[in-house]
Design a protein around this motif. Structure first.
Motif, PDB file in Angstrom:
ATOM      1  N   MET A   1     -25.951  29.854 -26.061  1.00  0.00           N
ATOM      2  CA  MET A   1     -27.343  29.408 -26.604  1.00  0.00           C
ATOM      3  C   MET A   1     -27.583  29.219 -27.904  1.00  0.00           C
ATOM      4  O   MET A   1     -26.992  29.981 -29.010  1.00  0.00           O
ATOM      5  CB  MET A   1     -28.375  30.791 -25.875  1.00  0.00           C
ATOM      6  CG  MET A   1     -29.621  30.264 -26.345  1.00  0.00           C
ATOM      7  SD  MET A   1     -30.783  31.832 -25.842  1.00  0.00           S
ATOM      8  CE  MET A   1     -30.372  33.123 -26.977  1.00  0.00           C
ATOM      9  N   ARG A   2     -28.200  28.167 -28.347  1.00  0.00           N
ATOM     10  CA  ARG A   2     -28.287  27.864 -29.604  1.00  0.00           C
ATOM     11  C   ARG A   2     -29.533  28.750 -30.204  1.00  0.00           C
ATOM     12  O   ARG A   2     -30.424  29.222 -29.620  1.00  0.00           O
ATOM     13  CB  ARG A   2     -28.596  26.662 -30.120  1.00  0.00           C
ATOM     14  CG  ARG A   2     -30.025  25.781 -29.397  1.00  0.00           C
ATOM     15  CD  ARG A   2     -30.338  24.840 -29.825  1.00  0.00           C
ATOM     16  NE  ARG A   2     -30.353  24.024 -31.214  1.00  0.00           N
ATOM     17  CZ  ARG A   2     -30.378  23.197 -31.530  1.00  0.00           C
ATOM     18  NH1 ARG A   2     -30.314  22.012 -30.882  1.00  0.00           N
ATOM     19  NH2 ARG A   2     -30.788  22.929 -32.846  1.00  0.00           N
ATOM     20  N   ASN A   3     -29.254  29.046 -31.520  1.00  0.00           N
ATOM     21  CA  ASN A   3     -30.440  29.792 -32.301  1.00  0.00           C
ATOM     22  C   ASN A   3     -31.269  28.722 -32.796  1.00  0.00           C
ATOM     23  O   ASN A   3     -31.150  27.747 -33.398  1.00  0.00           O
ATOM     24  CB  ASN A   3     -29.974  30.606 -33.413  1.00  0.00           C
ATOM     25  CG  ASN A   3     -28.914  31.713 -32.934  1.00  0.00           C
ATOM     26  OD1 ASN A   3     -29.409  32.497 -32.300  1.00  0.00           O
ATOM     27  ND2 ASN A   3     -27.785  31.510 -33.516  1.00  0.00           N
ATOM     28  N   LEU A   4     -32.868  28.971 -32.447  1.00  0.00           N
ATOM     29  CA  LEU A   4     -33.734  28.187 -32.999  1.00  0.00           C
ATOM     30  C   LEU A   4     -34.248  28.607 -34.526  1.00  0.00           C
ATOM     31  O   LEU A   4     -34.585  29.757 -34.621  1.00  0.00           O
ATOM     32  CB  LEU A   4     -34.908  28.244 -31.985  1.00  0.00           C
ATOM     33  CG  LEU A   4     -34.620  27.543 -30.465  1.00  0.00           C
ATOM     34  CD1 LEU A   4     -35.868  27.814 -29.568  1.00  0.00           C
ATOM     35  CD2 LEU A   4     -34.225  26.295 -30.706  1.00  0.00           C
ATOM     36  N   TRP A  20     -38.916  19.740 -28.142  1.00  0.00           N
ATOM     37  CA  TRP A  20     -38.003  19.185 -27.359  1.00  0.00           C
ATOM     38  C   TRP A  20     -37.321  17.876 -27.911  1.00  0.00           C
ATOM     39  O   TRP A  20     -36.432  17.814 -28.137  1.00  0.00           O
ATOM     40  CB  TRP A  20     -38.514  18.741 -25.956  1.00  0.00           C
ATOM     41  CG  TRP A  20     -37.582  18.416 -24.851  1.00  0.00           C
ATOM     42  CD1 TRP A  20     -36.987  19.259 -23.756  1.00  0.00           C
ATOM     43  CD2 TRP A  20     -36.998  17.251 -24.689  1.00  0.00           C
ATOM     44  NE1 TRP A  20     -35.864  18.437 -23.260  1.00  0.00           N
ATOM     45  CE2 TRP A  20     -35.850  17.305 -23.714  1.00  0.00           C
ATOM     46  CE3 TRP A  20     -37.070  15.964 -25.454  1.00  0.00           C
ATOM     47  CZ2 TRP A  20     -35.143  16.412 -23.238  1.00  0.00           C
ATOM     48  CZ3 TRP A  20     -36.191  14.985 -25.022  1.00  0.00           C
ATOM     49  CH2 TRP A  20     -35.314  14.813 -23.884  1.00  0.00           C
ATOM     50  N   ASN A  94     -31.850  37.625 -32.094  1.00  0.00           N
ATOM     51  CA  ASN A  94     -32.677  37.452 -30.803  1.00  0.00           C
ATOM     52  C   ASN A  94     -32.911  35.967 -30.563  1.00  0.00           C
ATOM     53  O   ASN A  94     -33.886  35.564 -30.040  1.00  0.00           O
ATOM     54  CB  ASN A  94     -33.934  38.301 -31.106  1.00  0.00           C
ATOM     55  CG  ASN A  94     -33.753  39.465 -31.000  1.00  0.00           C
ATOM     56  OD1 ASN A  94     -33.278  40.055 -31.883  1.00  0.00           O
ATOM     57  ND2 ASN A  94     -34.426  40.118 -30.058  1.00  0.00           N
ATOM     58  N   GLY A  95     -31.784  34.887 -30.826  1.00  0.00           N
ATOM     59  CA  GLY A  95     -32.012  33.615 -30.458  1.00  0.00           C
ATOM     60  C   GLY A  95     -32.619  32.717 -31.463  1.00  0.00           C
ATOM     61  O   GLY A  95     -33.087  31.722 -31.059  1.00  0.00           O
ATOM     62  N   ALA A 192     -38.763  32.855 -26.428  1.00  0.00           N
ATOM     63  CA  ALA A 192     -38.092  33.134 -25.097  1.00  0.00           C
ATOM     64  C   ALA A 192     -38.749  31.638 -24.709  1.00  0.00           C
ATOM     65  O   ALA A 192     -37.950  30.871 -23.825  1.00  0.00           O
ATOM     66  CB  ALA A 192     -38.336  34.110 -24.248  1.00  0.00           C
ATOM     67  N   HIS A 195     -37.031  28.468 -25.829  1.00  0.00           N
ATOM     68  CA  HIS A 195     -35.846  28.275 -25.452  1.00  0.00           C
ATOM     69  C   HIS A 195     -35.782  27.739 -23.795  1.00  0.00           C
ATOM     70  O   HIS A 195     -35.077  26.838 -23.555  1.00  0.00           O
ATOM     71  CB  HIS A 195     -34.848  29.488 -25.428  1.00  0.00           C
ATOM     72  CG  HIS A 195     -34.379  29.858 -26.391  1.00  0.00           C
ATOM     73  ND1 HIS A 195     -33.069  29.557 -27.175  1.00  0.00           N
ATOM     74  CD2 HIS A 195     -34.442  30.973 -27.484  1.00  0.00           C
ATOM     75  CE1 HIS A 195     -32.787  29.677 -28.284  1.00  0.00           C
ATOM     76  NE2 HIS A 195     -33.343  30.539 -28.522  1.00  0.00           N
ATOM     77  N   GLN A 196     -36.791  28.290 -23.313  1.00  0.00           N
ATOM     78  CA  GLN A 196     -37.195  27.580 -21.992  1.00  0.00           C
ATOM     79  C   GLN A 196     -37.176  26.095 -22.042  1.00  0.00           C
ATOM     80  O   GLN A 196     -36.805  25.403 -21.230  1.00  0.00           O
ATOM     81  CB  GLN A 196     -38.288  28.207 -21.195  1.00  0.00           C
ATOM     82  CG  GLN A 196     -37.845  29.883 -20.651  1.00  0.00           C
ATOM     83  CD  GLN A 196     -38.860  30.327 -20.204  1.00  0.00           C
ATOM     84  OE1 GLN A 196     -39.915  29.908 -19.922  1.00  0.00           O
ATOM     85  NE2 GLN A 196     -38.624  31.566 -19.594  1.00  0.00           N
ATOM     86  N   ALA A 199     -34.141  24.288 -23.081  1.00  0.00           N
ATOM     87  CA  ALA A 199     -33.226  24.078 -21.927  1.00  0.00           C
ATOM     88  C   ALA A 199     -33.594  22.891 -20.694  1.00  0.00           C
ATOM     89  O   ALA A 199     -32.697  22.656 -19.871  1.00  0.00           O
ATOM     90  CB  ALA A 199     -32.967  25.348 -21.108  1.00  0.00           C
TER      91      ALA A 199
END
Length: 500
Positions: A1-4, A20, A94-95, A192, A195-196, A199
């Motif tokens: 998972m990439r970090n934003l 996106w 935490n991403g 969260a 990230h959705q 994806a």
């Protein structure tokens, strides 16, 4: 998972489709000239902030673009063990990841703690700044930083530059610690949800709307708009869309055409624009226009200013974002119908204000109307000059009292369908005087380009040849502004007996 990154999370807060596209189709992004100029301003303010927060020069500036993200994350963690300011420290947790503008060391109960300062080029705290600090503080604390507080430093619009590179007082801090620290669950949810979105295989189906320009102008707007049905007569041609009921109607009807917009939602001016846009016929109340101008006899003057503003003032006695006039054009029409022109332009790089004021008083005469196309703008600049230079105040204030605004006279009495709901001089001129064109000018065709040209002209690295070229382009541009007003006045007043 990439970090934003924080910027990606802020993009998500504005529009999930923007996020996106930022991740999957960055090639579609086209930032406007204004957006790019904003980036430059931010960099300038950041440079000054480093001087203010590190007067001894002991701090460390990190550069993720040069050294790589992982290197900066590691170096940042190492530097937390030492007591020196850190600029652009990077943290990941935490991403998400973030880079702090300023990290300042402190001590509490014998232990080192840190204070974070986010620096902004605005003159106040905006709502998205609060999201910004919440994200920054969340990531830093979850990365193990003993962060005790976070503040936002913005430009103090009351700051007056004393000269000598002394910018102490330019920035004003606002402590946002309780608010930022109290939004951890919100930030966790944003990460969260973001990230959705990232994806997803396909971009979210979201139409253009108010979110496209708030809080930032989105660089994907042209792309998104190109994917939508286009109205033949877009509703955004309507002027001054302020009524909530009209805004709601537009939001609920994507690609709304003027022909489908109910008249009962429109004011008188909007109905006029709609009617004449759809009919293709020009609206011209010739008698009303002539009556509005009848009181103003010759000689008449036609005046236009060009200004520059700096977030970080460069001239003593000026404020952040103060509009400093560096150029004017003046056309004079005497009683016999003879037209003359004069101009002022200072591209020396010195503060042009005093010479501008003195020259303006010298060329505007003692009587006769002075036509402008935005009296609020020129009037405000003249008032500011009078306050700065009391010796010229009587003459300047006399000029201000003689200003006559052609804009409302034009807006009340004239509309051509080609204006598309705008009464800017550049929208009106092609209809009133089709033989004149800003597009025919070289180099400088609008106010933004004039500002850019001026900045290039005063830059120490600009060659004398290029400077001379810019000078002629600026003179031609500003001169067309005032000659355009002459032609507009002639048209509105019905003075076909005059030949220019």
């Amino acid at each position: 998972m990439r970090n934003l990154s924080k910027s990606k999370l802020i993009a998500f807060r504005q529009c999930s489709k923007r996020l996106w596209l930022e991740v999957h189709r960055p090639d579609l992004r086209e930032d406007s000239a204004a957006t790019q100029a904003g980036f430059k301003v931010g960099n300038t303010v950041g440079d000054i902030a480093r001087q203010l927060y590190d007067p001894a020069g002991t701090g460390v500036l990190l550069d993720a673009q040069r050294d790589g993200f992982d290197t900066v994350f590691k170096r940042s963690a190492e530097l937390l063990a030492f007591a020196q300011p850190i600029f652009e420290a990077g943290f990941v947790a935490n991403g998400a990841l973030a880079f702090a503008d300023v990290m300042l060391p402190d001590e509490q109960d014998g232990k080192r703690i840190w204070r974070m300062v986010e620096v902004k080029s605005s003159t106040g705290v905006k709502d998205y700044h609060r999201d910004d600090t919440a994200i920054q503080s969340f990531i830093a604390r979850n990365a193990g930083v003993p962060l005790a507080s976070i503040a936002l430093a913005h430009i103090d619009s009351d700051f007056i530059y004393p000269g000598e590179e002394n910018y102490l007082g330019l920035l004003k801090e606002c402590d946002l610690t309780p608010e930022a620290f109290g939004r951890d669950e919100e930030v966790r949810e944003w990460i969260a949800a973001a990230h959705q979105i990232v994806a997803k295989e396909a971009e979210p189906e979201i139409g253009t709307g108010e979110q496209c320009g708030s809080p930032f102008a989105c660089g994907f707007f042209d792309y998104c708009q190109s994917q939508e049905p286009q109205a033949e007569h877009p509703v955004y041609w309507l002027p001054s869309i302020r009524a909530n009921v009209l805004k709601e109607h537009i939001a609920g009807h994507p690609a709304l055409d003027l022909r489908d917009t109910p008249d009962d939602l429109l004011n008188e001016l909007q109905q006029r624009v709609k009617a004449h846009t759809l009919s293709g016929e020009t609206y011209f109340n010739a008698a009303g226009a002539a009556a509005a101008l009848k009181a103003y006899s010759l000689p008449a003057y036609f005046l236009d200013f060009e200004t520059i503003q700096f977030a970080v003032p460069i001239w003593k006695g000026t404020r952040p974002y103060q509009m400093i006039p560096f150029q004017f054009s003046l056309h004079t029409l005497d009683e016999s119908g003879k037209l003359d022109s004069q101009a002022f332009l200072d591209i020396s790089g010195n503060d042009p204000s005093r010479a501008f004021a003195e020259s303006l008083v010298a060329v505007c005469g003692n009587s006769g109307p002075i036509f402008v196309y935005n009296a609020g703008f020129e009037g405000a600049r003249i008032k500011e000059l009078a306050e700065r230079f009391p010796e010229f105040a009587p003459g300047l204030l006399a000029i201000k009292a003689r200003l006559v605004d052609l804009h409302p006279i034009t807006k009340t009495n004239y509309y051509h369908p080609s204006q598309h709901g705008s009464w800017s001089i550049k929208a009106v001129l092609p209809a009133v005087a089709p033989d004149l064109s800003y597009e025919a000018l070289e180099g400088v065709r609008h106010g933004g380009m004039a500002m850019e040209a001026y900045l290039e002209a005063i830059h120490p690295d600009t060659s004398p040849e290029r400077k001379a070229e810019i000078e002629q382009q600026l003179l031609a541009y500003c001169g067309l502004d005032t000659f355009a007003m002459v032609r507009l006045w002639q048209f509105l007043a019905g003075r076909n007996d005059l030949q220019f």
